[in-house]
Enzyme design. Structure first.
Site, PDB file in Angstrom:
ATOM      1  N   GLN A 153      13.269  72.346  29.923  1.00 34.65           N
ATOM      2  CA  GLN A 153      13.444  72.067  31.357  1.00 34.65           C
ATOM      3  C   GLN A 153      14.313  70.823  31.515  1.00 34.65           C
ATOM      4  O   GLN A 153      15.415  70.825  31.021  1.00 34.65           O
ATOM      5  CB  GLN A 153      12.088  71.909  32.053  1.00 34.65           C
ATOM      6  CG  GLN A 153      11.323  73.215  32.151  1.00 34.65           C
ATOM      7  CD  GLN A 153      11.845  74.099  33.256  1.00 34.65           C
ATOM      8  OE1 GLN A 153      11.990  73.681  34.378  1.00 34.65           O
ATOM      9  NE2 GLN A 153      12.131  75.349  32.927  1.00 34.65           N
ATOM     10  N   ASP A 154      13.824  69.769  32.113  1.00 36.60           N
ATOM     11  CA  ASP A 154      14.667  68.602  32.340  1.00 36.60           C
ATOM     12  C   ASP A 154      14.307  67.422  31.452  1.00 36.60           C
ATOM     13  O   ASP A 154      14.810  66.324  31.651  1.00 36.60           O
ATOM     14  CB  ASP A 154      14.572  68.182  33.811  1.00 36.60           C
ATOM     15  CG  ASP A 154      15.592  68.930  34.649  1.00 36.60           C
ATOM     16  OD1 ASP A 154      16.577  69.407  34.059  1.00 36.60           O
ATOM     17  OD2 ASP A 154      15.389  69.045  35.864  1.00 36.60           O
ATOM     18  N   ALA A 155      13.424  67.649  30.484  1.00 38.30           N
ATOM     19  CA  ALA A 155      13.012  66.534  29.636  1.00 38.30           C
ATOM     20  C   ALA A 155      14.164  66.109  28.724  1.00 38.30           C
ATOM     21  O   ALA A 155      15.072  66.883  28.460  1.00 38.30           O
ATOM     22  CB  ALA A 155      11.803  66.929  28.807  1.00 38.30           C
ATOM     23  N   GLY A 196      15.531  63.356  34.435  1.00 35.07           N
ATOM     24  CA  GLY A 196      14.496  63.956  33.600  1.00 35.07           C
ATOM     25  C   GLY A 196      13.652  62.887  32.961  1.00 35.07           C
ATOM     26  O   GLY A 196      14.035  61.718  32.927  1.00 35.07           O
ATOM     27  N   ARG A 228      23.225  74.075  37.762  1.00 31.99           N
ATOM     28  CA  ARG A 228      23.497  72.984  38.701  1.00 31.99           C
ATOM     29  C   ARG A 228      24.980  72.682  38.814  1.00 31.99           C
ATOM     30  O   ARG A 228      25.392  71.971  39.716  1.00 31.99           O
ATOM     31  CB  ARG A 228      22.752  71.742  38.258  1.00 31.99           C
ATOM     32  CG  ARG A 228      21.288  72.054  38.192  1.00 31.99           C
ATOM     33  CD  ARG A 228      20.445  70.850  37.957  1.00 31.99           C
ATOM     34  NE  ARG A 228      19.101  71.330  37.725  1.00 31.99           N
ATOM     35  CZ  ARG A 228      18.300  70.886  36.793  1.00 31.99           C
ATOM     36  NH1 ARG A 228      18.709  69.923  36.007  1.00 31.99           N
ATOM     37  NH2 ARG A 228      17.111  71.391  36.650  1.00 31.99           N
TER      38      ARG A 228
END
Lengths: 600, 385
Positions: A217-219, A369, A401
């Site tokens: 994900q955004d980590a 993130g 994005r």
């Protein structure tokens, strides 16, 4: 006839409004002593409005006459040679200031190429369509507008050098980044706003790849070696303020180490950091619940005083302790006086914050993130030249994005750091990507910015080439240390006997209505009961009348206030909230009768 | 042989499953042993597909609607073809269905036509115009009050009259019946209206004119807009406004497929089973239009609950939720005081048989793992005590 208003006040009437407005404007441009007002013609209301008041927002624009900009090549040449400046342009009526009203009548061109006969003004730079924070996003014309919004929002949350005199200030909830850097990729706005005097991020090496799923994900993954060398370290400040209050009847608070017989005295250990004056010493290392300012107050109600006690000696302890979940070092102590003349003590707590799992970071394009893992440097993937990235960023954050500028910055940052120069990323006026690629090739790297990488754990070469480069990253003010919260048991509310609310008081985590539904949907009946056991109580019920009976624990007798001793009284387990409901029903004049039945 | 086999499973498998099996098996050459094996396996699968007892289907249904409805777009109107006919969709429509509102905010009908009519565009258009509710002002180009002759003069548009199939003569009879006490005369392409009584004032003439404007001359009442639409194979008519009873009386209409989105109208015209089906199709229409996916069994559960009393009951405090047997459960959902006061007046007893009451008392809820109970009576234990 058109009405004429000056500063919203009716002055007179004008025969030919457009002609009047145009003549006034020409007169203003000719005669400098007339400047400082704005004029607009409101066609709908058929009114001319002139404003001269203070506090209008004005903005400069280049004047256009007959489709030609008044800023000529000659001017530009002179400006470059430093012969003339902004003031001269103003005086020569090349530039004028418009307010919101006059802007309504203006037709502004964004660039010189699109000028035509109808235009009245020319924008000084097309970048003017953005505000301050958005102008700080480099390569903004490569991004979608929503990403720019988010990018400028995240910049506001970044840690940096928020004020040069921060050591003397008592700001609430602020942080200072330890080694802030000027971004390699700059925009013109960075220069205009003296960004080099208050930078708020660091240039880091970033690799776009995944690592063991810790950056899903955004980590992001952060390199422990970099962290140990001081990357994204910050200091967190929090002030504690205590006032020596005066009460009616000449009673006052007293800042001191509370006496042992003060009401609500804590343990001696908790006062260990206090000096004889009742305030902590500078440099004390304190943790949660440690008292930093000792204080005793007079009793809350004078009625509390019992006949036999010596009135003044019963004092209430009202010290200030470090908030729940915080720790740090006492950084500054200020003893002063407030407007009412009361003694005022301010103590500032300082806490070093080293990046850890859960801290939030962002690039300047709304790509934010939290850290998913801190990986030892020897386990990090490394390039053929032995470079380990400071941060690993997931490639999945990019396609959806469409933050192309994020990629260009990595490329540009690489060129900038290798060539030892700053790269211009001013919106609409950027150093083209092609040029960057060419330079990178000349510097001896692959022109697309990718490099051969090796697995840090096994040493095997990775099959794919990894996109790696330098980027300006921001540490955002949301740090786990301020948010982490757990509870096993703790304080409860007086009325409902349910856990209290809020992290600062060590409250419970609410299992709400919808979460409850989830338990029911799973059929986890007994687990649900256990979860809601926080306010369970044993009550004694009179089986004759169905009301709550009394159980006297000391005398070990039970009786019903209505039926007396001659009845069966049974203890049952219910939630305290239900007992409250029964009480409320009784208060309403209803008779809630409990009929008991053995479950088994 | 195989017939006997299927017969023996009559009580164990649904009829539909058996007939499907029969059809499929007849396509292949199979021995009776193989057939037996197939049927056995079908039965096993069928048993496994059944919901276990103690499963919280109600809450699962609620969650299955609740979660996707948070994603529904707020765009309330959906335009079916042309702007004329728009229908409320999305969350507002879903709430409307489940609350069982008496009148939908945008009543509409889908009218299908019988064989010869549904292929020809012109015929469909004609029928559509005949269905549409038409008032006099729609076919009239000019209303004038002639003050000299003290009469109302009407100039009508012949084309529009032809479209809805009305001749000037029939118009006169319609006007005469609906405007009582009025003389209607034809004069060239105009109609003349005059009150029968001699002594009338100018004001009466004006009133007559206004009244004449709204005279209903043809079509089905309440159907305000019609829109012929071409589907894959045929033409059909979308209508704004709903009047199922009258539309079904028309000869050209395919009564088996024509529907309205008004649940209560469906119930009164076609019965409660039709209303149940209407709830299912209407709810599914909303969910599909939003690009979401809710299993039809959930919708069926809701529809069953709403219609099981023989009349449509909404999921509101005046409908299903207000009919719960437990006082505490009712009190926990809207207007608690009303329920508590009434319960205390009548001396209601709450047997704590359902979920919410038990949560309030912090007792295990009788669902899932909380459902199994001891059957054996512990007489021995009691005797010892």
């Amino acid at each position: 006839m058109t009405d004429l208003f000056v500063n919203e006040k009716f002055i007179g009437e004008v025969e030919n409004p457009t002609d009047f407005v145009n003549r006034t404007k020409i007169e203003r441009r000719k005669n400098k002593s007339l400047s400082g007002f704005n004029i607009m013609y409101d066609e709908k209301c058929d009114e001319i409005k002139i404003y001269t008041s203070k506090g209008r927002a004005l903005r400069p624009l280049i004047i256009v006459e007959n489709g030609k900009s008044k800023l000529t090549r000659d001017h530009i040449k002179k400006i470059k040679e430093d012969e003339i400046g902004w003031k001269d342009l103003e005086e020569q009526s090349v530039i004028e200031y418009l307010d919101a009203g006059e802007e309504e009548n203006a037709y502004v061109a964004l660039s010189e190429e699109e000028l035509n006969e109808e235009h009245t003004h020319l924008e000084i730079s097309p970048m003017n369509i953005f505000g301050l924070c958005t102008s700080l996003v480099p390569y903004a014309n490569y991004d979608s507008s929503s990403r720019l919004n988010r990018g400028s929002k995240t910049q506001k949350q970044s840690l940096g050098l928020y004020a040069a005199n921060y050591l003397l200030r008592m700001d609430t909830d602020v942080s200072i980044l330890h080694y802030p850097q000027i971004p390699i990729i700059k925009t013109a706005m960075h220069d205009f706003s003296n960004y080099d005097k208050h930078p708020s991020g660091q240039n880091i090496v970033i690799a776009v790849m995944s690592y063991e799923g810790y950056n899903m994900q955004d980590a992001v993954i952060i390199n422990k070696g970099s962290v140990d060398r001081g990357l994204f370290r910050s200091t967190y400040f929090r002030p504690y303020v205590v006032e020596e209050l005066r009460y009616s009847g000449g009673l006052v608070d007293e800042i001191c180490i509370p006496n042992k017989d003060a009401k609500g005295y804590r343990s001696e250990n908790e006062y260990k950091h206090l000096e004889p004056d009742g305030i902590v010493y500078l440099g004390a290392s304190v943790k949660e619940e440690d008292v930093i300012i000792g204080k005793i107050s007079p009793p809350r109600f004078l009625g509390e005083l019992e006949e036999f006690s010596i009135a003044a000696s019963i004092k209430r302890e009202s010290s200030t302790a470090i908030r729940h979940g915080e720790k740090g070092i006492i950084d500054m102590i200020v003893i002063t006086e407030n407007e009412e003349g009361n003694k005022l003590i301010q103590v500032r707590l300082r806490d070093q914050r080293i990046p850890e799992i859960g801290d939030k970071f962002a690039s300047r394009y709304g790509q934010k993130g939290v850290i998913g893992a801190v990986i030892r440097q020897d386990d990090m993937p490394f390039s053929a030249s032995g470079i380990t990235p400071d941060l690993i960023f997931s490639p999945h954050s990019l396609p959806k994005r469409m933050t192309v500028s994020h990629l260009i910055e990595i490329l540009g940052g690489k060129v900038g750091s290798l060539a030892g120069k700053y790269i211009d990323g001013t919106t609409f006026d950027v150093e083209p990507e092609k040029k960057l690629r060419k330079e990178l090739l000349e510097l001896g790297f692959r022109e697309d910015g990718t490099e051969t990488f090796y697995n840090g754990l096994t040493g095997e070469q990775l099959k794919a080439k990894i996109f790696v480069g330098n980027i300006y990253y921001l540490k955002l003010k949301h740090m786990v240390a301020n948010k982490l919260h757990t509870r096993a048991s703790g304080r409860i509310q007086l009325l409902t006997r349910q856990p209290i609310e809020g992290r600062s008081k060590g409250g419970g985590l609410r299992l709400g209505e919808m979460e409850k539904d989830c338990f029911v949907a799973h059929g986890a009946s007994l687990l649900l009961k256990e979860r809601f056991d926080s306010d369970k109580t044993i009550v004694h019920v009179c089986e004759n009348c169905g009301l709550l009976a009394i159980y006297d624990k000391f005398r070990s007798i039970e009786y019903c206030t209505k039926c007396g001793n001659n009845t069966t009284i049974t203890p049952i387990e219910i939630s305290y909230a239900f007992k409250l409901l029964l009480d409320e029903l009784k208060a309403l004049g209803m008779y809630p009768r409990l009929k008991l039945k053995s479950k088994y | 042989m195989t017939e006997d086999l299927f017969e023996s499973y009559k009580n164990e498998l649904p009829a539909k499953l058996i007939s499907d099996l029969k059809k499929e098996i007849s396509k292949h050459k199979l021995s009776s042993k193989q057939i037996k094996e197939i049927v056995e396996k079908t039965k096993k699968e069928f048993e496994e597909a059944k919901i276990n007892s103690g499963e919280a289907i109600g809450i699962i249904t609620a969650e299955s609607f609740g979660e996707p409805s948070t994603q529904m777009t707020l765009n309330v109107f959906h335009f079916a073809g042309v702007a004329e006919v728009n229908v409320t969709l999305g969350l507002p429509r879903l709430i409307e269905i489940f609350d069982a509102r008496k009148l939908p905010s945008t009543p509409s009908m889908e009218i299908y036509l019988k064989k010869p009519y549904n292929k020809d565009n012109k015929k469909v258009r004609k029928i559509a115009n005949q269905i549409k509710e038409t008032t006099l002002k729609e076919v009239v180009s000019e209303f004038t009050t002639n003050l000299l002759k003290s009469q109302v003069e009407i100039t009508f548009e012949k084309e529009k009259m032809r479209d809805i199939g009305i001749t000037p003569k029939s118009l006169i009879t319609i006007l005469e019946t609906s405007l009582k006490g009025t003389i209607v005369k034809e004069k060239g392409s105009t109609l003349i209206l005059k009150p029968k009584t001699k002594d009338y004032k100018l004001n009466d003439l004006y009133k007559l004119k206004e009244k004449a404007k709204d005279v209903f001359i043809s079509g089905v009442k309440k159907i305000t807009h019609v829109l012929p639409v071409k589907t894959d194979s045929e033409y059909m008519i979308l209508c704004a406004g709903s009047n199922l009873k009258e539309v079904l009386k028309l000869d050209e209409i395919d009564t088996t497929r024509t529907v309205t989105n008004d649940l209560f109208e469906t119930q009164s015209v076609l019965g409660i089973e039709a209303a149940r089906q209407a709830i299912i199709t209407e709810a599914q229409k909303v969910i599909e239009e939003q690009g979401l996916n809710v299993n039809i069994r959930h919708i069926m559960t809701v529809a069953d609950v709403m219609t099981s009393r023989g009349v449509i009951k909404g999921i509101t405090r005046s409908g299903i939720s207000g009919e719960k047997s437990s006082v505490l459960a009712r009190a926990s959902f809207e207007t608690p005081m009303k329920h508590l006061v009434n319960a205390s007046l009548t001396g209601e007893v709450d047997y704590l048989n359902s979920i919410i009451e038990n949560i309030m008392l912090n007792q295990p809820v009788p669902i899932g793992t909380g459902l199994p109970d001891l059957v054996a009576k512990m007489k021995i234990a009691k005797a010892k005590k």
